[in-house]
Design a protein around this motif. Structure first.
Motif, short mmCIF file in Angstrom:
data_model
loop_
_atom_site.label_atom_id
_atom_site.label_comp_id
_atom_site.label_asym_id
_atom_site.label_seq_id
_atom_site.Cartn_x
_atom_site.Cartn_y
_atom_site.Cartn_z
N UNK A 51 0.79 -1.12 0.13
CA UNK A 51 0.02 -0.05 0.18
C UNK A 51 0.85 1.23 0.15
N UNK A 52 1.81 1.32 0.86
CA UNK A 52 2.70 2.43 0.87
C UNK A 52 3.46 2.59 -0.37
N UNK A 53 3.91 1.67 -1.18
CA UNK A 53 4.61 1.72 -2.14
C UNK A 53 3.64 2.26 -3.35
N UNK A 54 2.45 1.67 -3.49
CA UNK A 54 1.61 2.00 -4.25
C UNK A 54 1.07 3.48 -4.30
N UNK A 55 0.99 4.02 -3.17
CA UNK A 55 0.94 5.22 -2.66
C UNK A 55 1.75 6.38 -3.31
N UNK A 56 3.14 5.87 -3.07
CA UNK A 56 4.24 6.87 -3.43
C UNK A 56 4.33 6.56 -4.74
N UNK A 57 3.80 5.71 -5.62
CA UNK A 57 3.83 5.47 -6.86
C UNK A 57 2.77 6.40 -7.74
N UNK A 58 1.65 6.57 -7.04
CA UNK A 58 0.63 7.43 -7.28
C UNK A 58 1.23 8.87 -6.95
N UNK A 59 1.67 9.19 -5.81
CA UNK A 59 2.18 10.45 -5.57
C UNK A 59 3.18 10.93 -6.70
N UNK A 60 4.01 10.35 -7.23
CA UNK A 60 4.85 10.37 -8.08
C UNK A 60 4.39 10.64 -9.26
N UNK A 61 3.24 10.00 -9.55
CA UNK A 61 2.54 10.01 -10.86
C UNK A 61 1.85 11.29 -11.03
N UNK A 62 1.35 12.00 -9.89
CA UNK A 62 0.44 13.08 -9.95
C UNK A 62 0.95 14.18 -10.93
N UNK A 63 1.95 14.68 -10.64
CA UNK A 63 2.42 16.01 -11.68
C UNK A 63 2.86 15.41 -12.88
N UNK A 64 2.91 14.19 -13.22
CA UNK A 64 3.38 13.64 -14.48
C UNK A 64 2.24 13.45 -15.54
N UNK A 65 1.19 12.92 -14.59
CA UNK A 65 -0.26 13.09 -15.44
C UNK A 65 -0.70 14.33 -16.05
N UNK A 66 -0.52 15.41 -15.21
CA UNK A 66 -0.69 16.73 -15.53
C UNK A 66 0.34 17.34 -16.64
N UNK A 67 1.66 17.15 -16.46
CA UNK A 67 2.60 17.70 -17.50
C UNK A 67 2.44 16.99 -18.69
N UNK A 68 1.91 15.45 -18.72
CA UNK A 68 1.68 14.67 -19.95
C UNK A 68 0.69 15.38 -20.60
N UNK A 69 -0.39 15.60 -19.89
CA UNK A 69 -1.74 16.11 -20.54
C UNK A 69 -1.24 17.42 -21.49
N UNK A 70 -0.39 18.20 -20.94
CA UNK A 70 0.04 19.25 -21.76
C UNK A 70 0.59 18.87 -22.94
N UNK A 71 1.55 18.11 -23.05
CA UNK A 71 1.93 17.64 -24.38
C UNK A 71 1.04 17.11 -25.20
N UNK A 72 0.17 16.02 -24.59
CA UNK A 72 -0.72 15.32 -25.37
C UNK A 72 -1.70 16.04 -26.07
N UNK A 73 -2.38 17.13 -25.33
CA UNK A 73 -3.32 17.92 -25.95
C UNK A 73 -2.59 18.76 -27.12
N UNK A 74 -1.49 19.07 -27.03
CA UNK A 74 -0.75 19.81 -27.92
C UNK A 74 -0.34 19.04 -29.07
#
Lengths: 354, 532
Positions: A51-74
């Protein structure tokens, strides 16, 4: 049923590419005398086995999802927006600056997110207008704006927003403006909901709205889009604005939802790189808002698992990075080849008609 | 038909005349991978010291033939002979080695290099001072004056062409092939080119001069071979022929005046007796329109016409005479330099495409893949391109998925579009079905004016017939149709009036029934109506 197959093909390609990446990574480890199996077990046990590992994976993923969206919509509009990094810094600065003011809890966080999104849009405005009305290529302008943002943020962190007690960081985000943690003892905050929610919004936008249809049309065939009444200028401005929202939020959620410091360090060490990693994540997610979510979690998991891979399997950190690089590269390859094929076809067409 | 002295009929003593030709092609046939037969059984002889004209319409096979002769394309069948025996070219280098050089319509020069450097390119290691001497001598001999040390980008188009020619001459060719060399030249430059070609002839070299312009063919050549639909339609001595004869050979219909040169299988149903001719107010008016091409030259030069409801106005002419630019300008896709477009009495010059659609204009574009469709989009998505903002298909900015699918399904049904499904990408459709999808979509706008550019190009007979019948039905319904087509038979068969476009203007607007084949050829070749 070939069109059904077309829908699943990207997923299968990505899975296959991931397996190939793991295989090549294993070969590299073998070649240098490390044992790949325990290394991979450690990697995935850490990131997805607890659970802890998954939580940190998700925490790490949070800003990446958003910056990836920037590139993707472009990319969906046919633009190579490399500017998420700079927009993200501006979003983080806006979020920290908002903590200089006082507002009731909750509303404060909402306002900070809003301002961060606005900061992201503003930072993209000039490259967007240069592209739309002067034809300045967005790769060049956004890279330049990344550096402008980088040094402006340096200055703000060191002089304006600096913590008077601890000069190596900015003021911490006010308690009223922090994003609540979803799991105690982890650094998984409400930010993941913001990020995943925005991905969903982007998906609906691209595939279920008129404006999204026009964006995709402009990206898939700009001539036909113009023939169909799509304004190329408006498309560029819209796409940059959406990208600015996502990247601005990336910077904000990273400082508003990352315990224990809730601040930006001088040198931007806890921010730098998310914008560029986002490009890789977008590629792994096949430039699709819903594909980006698992891609970012996987990417975040690789980061979270690196530590244990080092400790348990005795693989040195440099080797861990190399293996992860190979895996990411393999995963990005299907999308990269697609993009290159599109570019190549464009060049050939131009050559024939010249 | 006048047979020139060089006609390829059996000669009494072939072995004695061996040295009299430079190059001979026998039975050249070219079938492209997609099944198009570009050439079938073409014989051609080129002799030293002559300028041979190669005349023909678009798609007659001129370019394919020269590509084979210059080693760019391998023939599917047939052989190429030199006085030393048969040869086989694997690349243009092989052709150059035996002295055949080609100058293409589109230049292959490095803009930032000087003329000297451009000539040096591809010669391998060169001694620049020797090359300069050689070029200066060539310039003196041929009159191809060109500054050798100025970057090519600073040269005029005519000068660039000279650099291209020098590039070939520097390799000591015996046969120079020029593909439509005058299409980019001003009249003065053209005259100079002709002088140079005669010069070259004096030196015993041979020139193959490709053109679709009758006057030029008559002005500069010694002998003319006319190609039509991949075959040699005739071979004449320039001195003994006339523009009329060439026109007839080029168009190839031996018809008495007034007879339709093409038979449409359903011609009876087209009930042409009902053709009313211009009636009422014009629905589309174009006044003194000027439009530039992508390269900045004036492609449409002060064109005017009117289109009336219930008629098909055809625009014929060899491609590249401004038709594309004209259509794009009318449809709001290209900047109008000067002049006006009026649709339904309203000035619409320079208005965006969607506004024109709302007023009642539909456009079946010439280039299906560039403008008509988004190939990676599904059939459904393509069915609303340009209609996406209509209230039928959106509510508050959200696409109405069910309504759009219903619309796409209706188009598929009504137009008999063969597709694996509504979610199949447009690129999976055959050319005919893609065109049906475009036509269906455009007609679903219930337009008053339809601009159909090359609507049957590349389609199989069934699909082409479908589109032609559709255009006819639309005309019967009282809509106005502007039909631009490189297929002369099609334009003549469908149109109530035909305009012939040549270098950006109309050489004449006539009723097809009044036309003879000769007149058609003359009008297409740039001779104004009334003078021919």
């Amino acid at each position: 049923m070939s069109w059904v197959w077309r829908g699943f093909r990207p997923v299968l390609e990505s899975v296959l590419a991931g397996l190939i990446g793991l295989g090549v990574g294993a070969l590299i480890m073998r070649a240098w005398g490390y044992h790949p199996w325990p290394a991979y077990v450690a990697l995935f046990k850490e990131s997805f086995g607890s659970g802890y590992g998954l939580a940190s994976a998700l925490a790490n993923a949070t800003p990446l999802i958003l910056t990836a969206l920037t590139f993707a919509v472009g990319a969906r509009a046919g633009l190579f927006v490399i500017g998420a990094e700079g927009m993200m810094y501006m979003g983080a600065m806006a979020a920290v600056a908002l903590s200089l003011l006082r507002f009731p809890s909750g509303f404060h966080a909402f306002l900070a997110l809003f301002c961060a999104a606005a900061a992201g849009i503003l930072w993209g405005l000039i490259p967007a207008m240069l592209r739309a009305y002067r034809g300045v290529h967005e790769v060049i302008s956004t890279i330049m704006f990344n550096w402008l943002s980088h040094f402006l943020s340096f200055y703000l962190v060191a002089n304006i927003l600096v913590d008077p007690i601890r000069a190596e960081k900015t003021l911490s985000i006010a308690k009223t403006s922090r994003l609540p943690l979803l799991l105690r003892g982890t650094d998984l905050s409400l930010g993941i909901v913001v990020a995943a929610g925005l991905a969903l919004v982007f998906y609906v936008f691209l595939w279920h709205t008129v404006a999204g249809y026009e964006v995709r049309a402009a990206g898939a065939n700009p001539h036909a889009a113009r023939y169909g009444g799509v304004s190329p200028q408006k498309t560029v401005l819209l796409v940059f604005a959406l990208g600015g929202i996502a990247a601005g939020l990336a910077g904000a959620v990273e400082v508003m939802g990352r315990p224990p410091t809730y601040a930006v360090y001088s040198g931007l060490t806890n921010l730098s790189g998310f914008g560029f990693d986002g490009i890789g994540v977008a590629m792994i997610g096949r430039i699709h808002p819903l594909g980006i979510i698992p891609a970012a979690i996987f990417y975040g998991g690789l980061q979270a698992g690196a530590r244990l891979m080092q400790m348990e399997a005795g693989v040195p950190f440099e080797m861990v990075r190399a293996v992860q690089g190979v895996i990411v590269l393999a995963l990005a390859l299907p999308e990269l080849t697609r993009i290159f094929r599109v570019l190549l076809r464009g060049w050939r067409l131009r050559g024939e008609r010249a | 038909m006048t047979q020139g002295p060089g006609a390829s009929r059996p000669r009494p003593f072939p072995h004695k005349r061996v040295a009299e030709f430079l190059l001979r092609a026998e039975g050249l046939t070219k079938v492209y991978p997609d099944g198009t037969v570009a050439l079938s059984g073409v014989d051609l002889t080129v002799r030293p010291g002559e300028v041979l004209g190669l005349l023909g319409e678009n798609g007659a096979g001129k370019t394919t033939l020269t590509k084979i002769l210059s080693g760019l394309l391998p023939p599917t069948a047939g052989r190429i002979l030199t006085p030393r025996g048969p040869v086989r070219f694997h690349s243009p280098k092989d052709a150059l080695r035996i002295g055949i050089g080609m100058v293409h319509q589109h230049f292959a020069l490095v803009d930032t290099f000087t003329a000297l450097e451009n000539v040096a390119l591809g010669l391998g290691r060169v001694n620049f001072s020797l090359l300069r001497k050689k070029l200066e001598r060539l310039v003196a001999e041929t009159g191809l004056r060109v500054p050798l040390d100025v970057p090519v980008e600073n040269l005029a188009v005519g000068e660039r062409q000279r650099v291209e020619i020098l590039k070939v001459l520097a390799r000591d060719v015996k046969l120079l092939i020029l593909d439509e060399p005058t299409s980019v030249l001003t009249p003065v430059e053209t005259a100079e080119l002709f002088k140079f070609l005669r010069n070259l002839r004096e030196q015993g070299k041979a020139v193959v001069f490709i053109t679709h312009k009758l006057k030029e063919a008559l002005a500069v050549t010694d002998r003319i071979v006319v190609l039509r639909r991949g075959k040699v339609a005739g071979e004449v001595s320039t001195k003994e022929t006339t523009a009329k004869e060439l026109a007839r050979l080029m168009i190839g219909v031996e018809v008495e005046p007034g007879r339709r040169p093409v038979e449409l299988s359903l011609e009876a149903e087209f009930s042409r007796a009902a053709a009313p001719g211009p009636k009422g107010e014009p629905i589309l008016m174009v006044k003194d329109l000027q439009v530039r091409s992508d390269t900045g030259e004036l492609a449409v030069r002060g064109l005017s016409f009117e289109l009336y409801p219930g008629e098909i106005l055809g625009i014929a002419g060899v491609e590249g005479n401004g038709q594309t630019e004209l259509v794009e300008a009318i449809c709001g896709l290209r900047r109008v330099e000067a002049g006006e477009v009026e649709l339904l009495g309203r000035k619409v010059t320079g208005r965006p495409p969607t506004e024109l659609y709302r007023l009642g204009l539909a456009h079946i574009p010439e280039d299906r893949w560039k403008y008509g469709l988004i190939l990676s989009f599904t059939v459904t998505e393509n069915s609303i391109l340009g209609l996406q903002r209509e209230r039928d298909f959106q509510a508050a900015g959200f696409l109405r998925a069910r309504a759009i699918r219903g619309h796409a399904a209706r188009l598929v049904r009504e137009f008999g579009i063969q597709t694996a499904g509504l979610s199949a990408p447009a690129k999976s459709l055959s050319g005919g079905n893609q065109q049906k999808l475009i036509a269906g979509r455009e007609l679903s706008k219930d337009p008053k004016v339809i601009i159909a550019a090359q609507p049957t190009r590349g389609l199989d007979i069934g699909a082409a017939q479908f589109i032609r019948e559709l255009l006819f039905r639309l005309r019967e319904e009282g809509r106005a149709i502007l039909l631009v087509s490189a297929d002369l038979d099609e334009v003549l068969a469908l149109s109530d009036r035909v305009a012939f476009m040549y270098e950006g203007t109309f050489t004449g607007i006539v009723r097809p029934a009044e036309l003879t084949a000769e007149a058609v050829g003359l009008l297409m070749g740039g001779v104004k109506a009334g003078k021919g």
